[in-house]
Design a protein around this motif. Structure first.
Motif, mmCIF file in Angstrom:
data_model
loop_
_atom_site.group_PDB
_atom_site.id
_atom_site.type_symbol
_atom_site.label_atom_id
_atom_site.label_comp_id
_atom_site.label_asym_id
_atom_site.label_seq_id
_atom_site.Cartn_x
_atom_site.Cartn_y
_atom_site.Cartn_z
ATOM 1 N N ILE A 107 0.833 -1.205 0.000
ATOM 2 C CA ILE A 107 0.000 0.000 0.000
ATOM 3 C C ILE A 107 0.867 1.254 0.000
ATOM 4 O O ILE A 107 0.621 2.200 -0.760
ATOM 5 N N GLY A 115 -5.108 -1.239 -5.090
ATOM 6 C CA GLY A 115 -6.449 -1.781 -5.298
ATOM 7 C C GLY A 115 -6.910 -1.695 -6.737
ATOM 8 O O GLY A 115 -7.839 -2.394 -7.138
ATOM 9 N N LEU A 486 -7.237 -4.658 5.122
ATOM 10 C CA LEU A 486 -6.562 -3.884 4.076
ATOM 11 C C LEU A 486 -6.310 -4.749 2.842
ATOM 12 O O LEU A 486 -6.513 -4.311 1.707
ATOM 13 N N TYR A 489 -9.098 -5.194 0.141
ATOM 14 C CA TYR A 489 -9.587 -4.059 -0.653
ATOM 15 C C TYR A 489 -9.536 -4.296 -2.169
ATOM 16 O O TYR A 489 -10.527 -4.018 -2.863
ATOM 17 N N THR A 543 -3.437 2.215 6.366
ATOM 18 C CA THR A 543 -4.881 2.287 6.613
ATOM 19 C C THR A 543 -5.431 3.620 6.140
ATOM 20 O O THR A 543 -6.504 3.679 5.511
ATOM 21 N N GLN A 545 -4.289 5.443 3.773
ATOM 22 C CA GLN A 545 -4.292 5.446 2.312
ATOM 23 C C GLN A 545 -5.503 4.708 1.751
ATOM 24 O O GLN A 545 -6.162 5.177 0.813
ATOM 25 N N VAL A 546 -5.840 3.553 2.320
ATOM 26 C CA VAL A 546 -6.975 2.779 1.808
ATOM 27 C C VAL A 546 -8.289 3.480 2.118
ATOM 28 O O VAL A 546 -9.220 3.469 1.301
ATOM 29 N N ASN A 549 -8.500 6.094 -0.533
ATOM 30 C CA ASN A 549 -8.808 5.497 -1.839
ATOM 31 C C ASN A 549 -10.266 5.092 -1.945
ATOM 32 O O ASN A 549 -10.923 5.317 -2.966
#
Length: 566
Positions: A107, A115, A486, A489, A543, A545-546, A549
């Motif tokens: 990530i 993702g 994570l 995703y 986390t 970042q996701v 996103n």
């Protein structure tokens, strides 16, 4: 589990199967699933059950052989910590700590691209949504379409396709005539309370605004077209064109406030002026799929699974509702869109069979099942425990702009996509304004802001994020749970696209936020142990970042600061 790890595991299993399947022509499908219960491991495989019967062997014995061959491979040690047999022959695999931790570094390396995939190879996919009649401001049902359609387009892009956002303007028919008559009456000084007000006339304040601007000979801009009123209240055609342009401009402003942009606006009227409706009708006649009865032209839709044949051209003249839809979808196909998704209200469900029948009957090469549909239920708006039904400006319904002014764009977009499209949805204004765990958009955004506050404090203490930090210290159950969420995703994005289910992104974000809040409340991040602190900062950065996103897929911002009121 990351897709690269799944690919590696499938390759290991395929190699392990070779000595077991030697001398046979069996080609089993390797299905790898996450067990429903965490105590059963990280990955479950049923291939031993698939091949045991044709091999005439006990499935548990087959599973035992498969595990032996699997773990004997040198490359398996980095990925598989243990393997065990459960029940009649299920194989449950547990991943190594390093394999579980790998998602954090992936990530941090991929950032906004984590993702996303290139599976679609840039193939164009059209999504038609909103498509409101230009007879008034956009209502909350249109808002739900806008939220669903735009999120779906973002999912399409995330899966490597090229989305094409299209808005179909129904600028022909009786509703447009009623709009023009209503504006004309206002321009002549009549009010909705007047005895001469048309029974089907529109009554909102916006009709008065259109009439005033018409009399003032204003110019309005809609998309790439502009129109100037001549100010003559007797010129109904000029009033109609001005009113349509005016409301198209107003709807453009609604969409801008909502953060939605379209690639193309298609006018229903152009289907008639360019002869596309007549061409479609002629194609159906030439294909021998029509018949005349009692002065009307009918289409044999029962040949394509409809419950009865449908009238195309009424005995008194004029085409029924689905005929221009058939012409429009033939045009979509001719423009090169081999995949088309329509987002419409459930009130359009009855037209699906006849439109698809018309496309098949036209014999122009369109495959069965074209186009795809997402049908959504209407939205009920509640405030202070009571349903809100009326907007002064619209006259009879709550508008998208009302919602945005009341609770903000982020809340509107998240709420309207947070349920399965065809489920009834109650938009609770009070909940959308609350700062509590019950408010899903606040809950998710607060998770992102909470992580940002940790990094702000870390910077104050002189600690910087190390994207190459050793992740070995991340071994607690809560850390494993967060990393597993994570890692899910990328597949979530793939499944959400395949199932035409943008609401599942909202579900995922709420689950991820819950894991983050649970972890944050249980563990300190800025500990004295340098290695542990750096590993936990890396986990939080991943986390964050996701969360960012996923929120971007829904068209929702990821704020760095939020004040929580107890």
């Amino acid at each position: 589990m990351l897709s690269t790890q799944l690919d590696t595991l499938r390759a290991l299993l395929s190699h392990a199967l070779q000595p077991i399947l030697a001398g046979t022509d069996l080609q089993p499908t390797l299905v790898l699933e996450k067990p429903k219960q965490a105590e059963h491991g990280d990955i479950a495989c049923t291939v031993a059950l698939q091949i045991a019967k044709p091999l005439k062997q006990n499935p548990r014995l087959v599973a035992e052989q498969l595990i032996q061959h699997l773990l004997a491979q040198p490359d398996s040690a980095a990925l598989i910590a243990s393997a065990e047999i459960a029940g009649p022959g299920f194989i449950n695999l547990r991943l190594t700590p390093a394999a579980k931790q790998q998602v954090v570094q992936a990530i941090l390396l991929q950032g906004n691209e984590f993702g996303r995939s290139t599976a679609g190879q840039a193939q164009k996919v059209m999504v038609e949504f909103v498509s409101a009649n230009p007879t008034g401001p956009l209502h909350v049902g249109h808002g739900r379409q806008a939220a669903l359609g735009d999120a779906l387009c973002n999912l399409i892009a995330a899966n490597g396709y090229t989305p094409w956002r299209e808005f179909y303007y129904n600028d022909a028919g009786n509703q447009i005539h009623n709009l023009a008559i209503s504006v004309q009456c206002r321009a002549k000084g009549l009010t909705p309370e007047s005895a001469d007000w048309p029974a089907d006339g529109y009554r909102g304040d916006y009709i008065t605004e259109i009439a005033q601007d018409f009399l003032a000979q204003k110019t309005v801009q809609a998309d790439d077209r502009s129109f100037t009123a001549n100010g003559n209240p007797e010129d109904l055609d000029n009033i109609r064109q001005f009113a349509v342009a005016y409301l198209r401009h107003e709807q453009d402003l609604d969409l801008q406030a909502f953060g939605v942009q379209f690639d193309h606006y298609y006018l229903e009227s152009s289907l008639y002026t360019e002869g596309k409706v007549e061409q479609a009708v002629q194609a159906l006649i030439d294909a021998g799929k029509t018949f005349e009865q009692e002065g009307a032209l009918w289409l044999r839709t029962t040949d394509y699974g409809d419950d009865k044949d449908r009238v195309m051209r009424k005995s008194e003249g004029g085409y029924t509702y689905f005929v221009p839809d058939v012409a429009y979808h033939i045009n979509k196909w001719q423009r090169g869109f081999v995949k088309v998704i329509n987002v419409q209200g459930t009130d359009h469900a009855g037209t699906i069979a006849r439109v698809r029948a018309g496309l098949q009957a036209a014999n122009v090469g369109i495959p069965q099942g074209f186009p795809d549909y997402i049908l959504h239920s209407m939205v009920k708006v509640m405030r202070n425990g009571e349903e809100v039904k009326i907007s002064k400006r619209a006259g009879s319904y709550v508008t998208v702009r009302d919602l945005i002014e009341w609770v903000g764009r982020d809340a509107v977009r998240f709420f309207l996509v947070s349920r399965k499209a065809d489920s009834e949805f109650v938009f609770d204004i009070d909940l959308a304004l609350s700062q509590s765990e019950d408010n899903p958009v606040f809950y998710v955004q607060y998770a992102h802001a909470r992580i940002c506050s940790v990094f702000e404090k870390a910077a104050q203490e002189g600690h910087a994020l190390d994207t190459q930090a050793d992740l070995a210290p991340l071994t607690s159950e809560r850390e494993y749970a967060l990393m597993a969420k994570l890692a899910a995703y990328p597949k979530l994005l793939q499944d959400a696209f395949n199932d035409l289910a943008p609401h599942s992104v909202a579900y995922y974000l709420k689950d991820l936020a819950a894991e983050l809040h649970s972890y944050y409340n249980a563990e300190r991040v800025l500990v004295d142990d340098t290695a542990l602190r750096q590993a936990r900062l890396a986990l939080l950065a991943a986390t964050r970042q996701v969360l960012k996103n996923g929120l971007a897929i829904l068209g929702v911002s990821a704020p760095e600061r939020m004040e929580r009121v107890a």
